[in-house]
Design a protein around this motif. Sequence first.
Motif, PDB file in Angstrom:
ATOM      1  N   ILE A   1       0.834  -1.204   0.000  1.00 14.72           N
ATOM      2  CA  ILE A   1       0.000   0.000   0.000  1.00 14.72           C
ATOM      3  C   ILE A   1       0.872   1.259   0.000  1.00 14.72           C
ATOM      4  O   ILE A   1       0.602   2.227  -0.713  1.00 14.72           O
ATOM      5  CB  ILE A   1      -0.947  -0.006   1.210  1.00 14.72           C
ATOM      6  CG1 ILE A   1      -1.945  -1.167   1.089  1.00 14.72           C
ATOM      7  CG2 ILE A   1      -1.680   1.321   1.341  1.00 14.72           C
ATOM      8  CD1 ILE A   1      -2.714  -1.449   2.360  1.00 14.72           C
ATOM      9  N   ALA A   2       1.927   1.235   0.800  1.00 19.34           N
ATOM     10  CA  ALA A   2       2.824   2.395   0.883  1.00 19.34           C
ATOM     11  C   ALA A   2       3.485   2.678  -0.460  1.00 19.34           C
ATOM     12  O   ALA A   2       3.638   3.845  -0.863  1.00 19.34           O
ATOM     13  CB  ALA A   2       3.874   2.163   1.959  1.00 19.34           C
ATOM     14  N   GLU A   3       3.886   1.624  -1.159  1.00 20.66           N
ATOM     15  CA  GLU A   3       4.528   1.797  -2.465  1.00 20.66           C
ATOM     16  C   GLU A   3       3.557   2.407  -3.472  1.00 20.66           C
ATOM     17  O   GLU A   3       3.937   3.266  -4.278  1.00 20.66           O
ATOM     18  CB  GLU A   3       5.050   0.454  -2.972  1.00 20.66           C
ATOM     19  CG  GLU A   3       6.261  -0.058  -2.195  1.00 20.66           C
ATOM     20  CD  GLU A   3       6.673  -1.464  -2.592  1.00 20.66           C
ATOM     21  OE1 GLU A   3       5.944  -2.091  -3.408  1.00 20.66           O
ATOM     22  OE2 GLU A   3       7.710  -1.944  -2.108  1.00 20.66           O
ATOM     23  N   PHE A   4       2.295   1.975  -3.424  1.00 16.11           N
ATOM     24  CA  PHE A   4       1.296   2.541  -4.326  1.00 16.11           C
ATOM     25  C   PHE A   4       1.074   4.019  -4.011  1.00 16.11           C
ATOM     26  O   PHE A   4       1.029   4.858  -4.925  1.00 16.11           O
ATOM     27  CB  PHE A   4      -0.025   1.777  -4.204  1.00 16.11           C
ATOM     28  CG  PHE A   4      -1.132   2.379  -5.033  1.00 16.11           C
ATOM     29  CD1 PHE A   4      -1.221   2.118  -6.385  1.00 16.11           C
ATOM     30  CD2 PHE A   4      -2.074   3.231  -4.445  1.00 16.11           C
ATOM     31  CE1 PHE A   4      -2.234   2.685  -7.168  1.00 16.11           C
ATOM     32  CE2 PHE A   4      -3.091   3.795  -5.214  1.00 16.11           C
ATOM     33  CZ  PHE A   4      -3.168   3.530  -6.578  1.00 16.11           C
ATOM     34  N   ARG A   5       0.926   4.352  -2.753  1.00 12.06           N
ATOM     35  CA  ARG A   5       0.680   5.743  -2.376  1.00 12.06           C
ATOM     36  C   ARG A   5       1.856   6.639  -2.740  1.00 12.06           C
ATOM     37  O   ARG A   5       1.673   7.804  -3.107  1.00 12.06           O
ATOM     38  CB  ARG A   5       0.365   5.822  -0.878  1.00 12.06           C
ATOM     39  CG  ARG A   5      -1.028   5.261  -0.565  1.00 12.06           C
ATOM     40  CD  ARG A   5      -1.328   5.209   0.915  1.00 12.06           C
ATOM     41  NE  ARG A   5      -2.738   4.832   1.134  1.00 12.06           N
ATOM     42  CZ  ARG A   5      -3.226   4.371   2.267  1.00 12.06           C
ATOM     43  NH1 ARG A   5      -2.418   4.242   3.318  1.00 12.06           N
ATOM     44  NH2 ARG A   5      -4.500   4.052   2.371  1.00 12.06           N
ATOM     45  N   GLU A   6       3.053   6.111  -2.665  1.00 11.60           N
ATOM     46  CA  GLU A   6       4.241   6.873  -3.063  1.00 11.60           C
ATOM     47  C   GLU A   6       4.220   7.109  -4.567  1.00 11.60           C
ATOM     48  O   GLU A   6       4.594   8.190  -5.046  1.00 11.60           O
ATOM     49  CB  GLU A   6       5.507   6.126  -2.661  1.00 11.60           C
ATOM     50  CG  GLU A   6       6.790   6.900  -2.907  1.00 11.60           C
ATOM     51  CD  GLU A   6       6.880   8.195  -2.110  1.00 11.60           C
ATOM     52  OE1 GLU A   6       7.527   9.150  -2.594  1.00 11.60           O
ATOM     53  OE2 GLU A   6       6.291   8.260  -0.996  1.00 11.60           O
ATOM     54  N   LYS A   7       3.766   6.116  -5.325  1.00 11.63           N
ATOM     55  CA  LYS A   7       3.657   6.258  -6.775  1.00 11.63           C
ATOM     56  C   LYS A   7       2.651   7.356  -7.125  1.00 11.63           C
ATOM     57  O   LYS A   7       2.894   8.171  -8.012  1.00 11.63           O
ATOM     58  CB  LYS A   7       3.236   4.927  -7.393  1.00 11.63           C
ATOM     59  CG  LYS A   7       3.103   4.953  -8.918  1.00 11.63           C
ATOM     60  CD  LYS A   7       2.549   3.642  -9.442  1.00 11.63           C
ATOM     61  CE  LYS A   7       3.546   2.522  -9.268  1.00 11.63           C
ATOM     62  NZ  LYS A   7       4.681   2.665 -10.227  1.00 11.63           N
ATOM     63  N   VAL A   8       1.520   7.377  -6.422  1.00 12.43           N
ATOM     64  CA  VAL A   8       0.499   8.393  -6.665  1.00 12.43           C
ATOM     65  C   VAL A   8       1.031   9.779  -6.299  1.00 12.43           C
ATOM     66  O   VAL A   8       0.839  10.756  -7.041  1.00 12.43           O
ATOM     67  CB  VAL A   8      -0.778   8.084  -5.855  1.00 12.43           C
ATOM     68  CG1 VAL A   8      -1.773   9.240  -5.953  1.00 12.43           C
ATOM     69  CG2 VAL A   8      -1.418   6.791  -6.343  1.00 12.43           C
ATOM     70  N   LYS A   9       1.715   9.869  -5.165  1.00 12.50           N
ATOM     71  CA  LYS A   9       2.278  11.149  -4.725  1.00 12.50           C
ATOM     72  C   LYS A   9       3.285  11.683  -5.738  1.00 12.50           C
ATOM     73  O   LYS A   9       3.276  12.877  -6.075  1.00 12.50           O
ATOM     74  CB  LYS A   9       2.945  10.977  -3.357  1.00 12.50           C
ATOM     75  CG  LYS A   9       3.592  12.242  -2.824  1.00 12.50           C
ATOM     76  CD  LYS A   9       4.292  11.974  -1.495  1.00 12.50           C
ATOM     77  CE  LYS A   9       5.016  13.218  -0.992  1.00 12.50           C
ATOM     78  NZ  LYS A   9       5.753  12.949   0.284  1.00 12.50           N
TER      79      LYS A   9
END
Length: 208
Positions: free
Chosen positions: A69-77
């Motif tokens: 989840i953290a990796e996805f949110r970093e990608k979105v950011k």
Amino acid sequence: MNLEALLAYGPDLIIAGNSVNKEITGELSRIATTVVIDEEETNVWNDWPSLVTKFGEILGQEDVAERYIAEFREKVKDAKEKLAGLEGTVAFVQVREKEVWLQGTDYLKTYYDGLGLKAPDADIMKEGAQITLEGLSTLDPDHLFLGYFNYSDKSIPALTDEWDDTAVWSKLKSVRNNQVYSINGELALGYGPIGQTYGVESVLEALK
């Protein structure tokens, strides 16, 4: 659900939904250990991180789920930062064989809120709806994403094929400015992390 096929698959664990699998929960539990998820409490249709978190808890892999989840949110950011200077409005439509659906901002929060995209100013944008070419021309977005459901199989027709040679289509700002983008609608406009990861990457590539 094909219970015979599931039985032949021989699962050690079955994860089921309390609503969608309500009628067959008993049969599932006779095939393998079955864990039932409360679909509303976990918000399985609108908040996949909650579902992935639940999977992590069930499988004893909380750290894997948290990292995913953290990796996805970093990608979105990161994508949002790269698109910060984007000008104009953006609309997404789901293109099927005989109908086209405008995707609302409530449904595509990952793209609108997550990436900071601006939607056309219209009441219909909140929840979305089935839309005609004339309805789309009223919105007239600067950037238009066509989410094709025949993206992988062009032998299936798409309703927008009929739009290409019309005067209304040619007058859209997105068409005049070559800012119409084709994406796999089955992935990008879906609920899950794989599709939304593809969507974020595709939107960034198109708009950067």
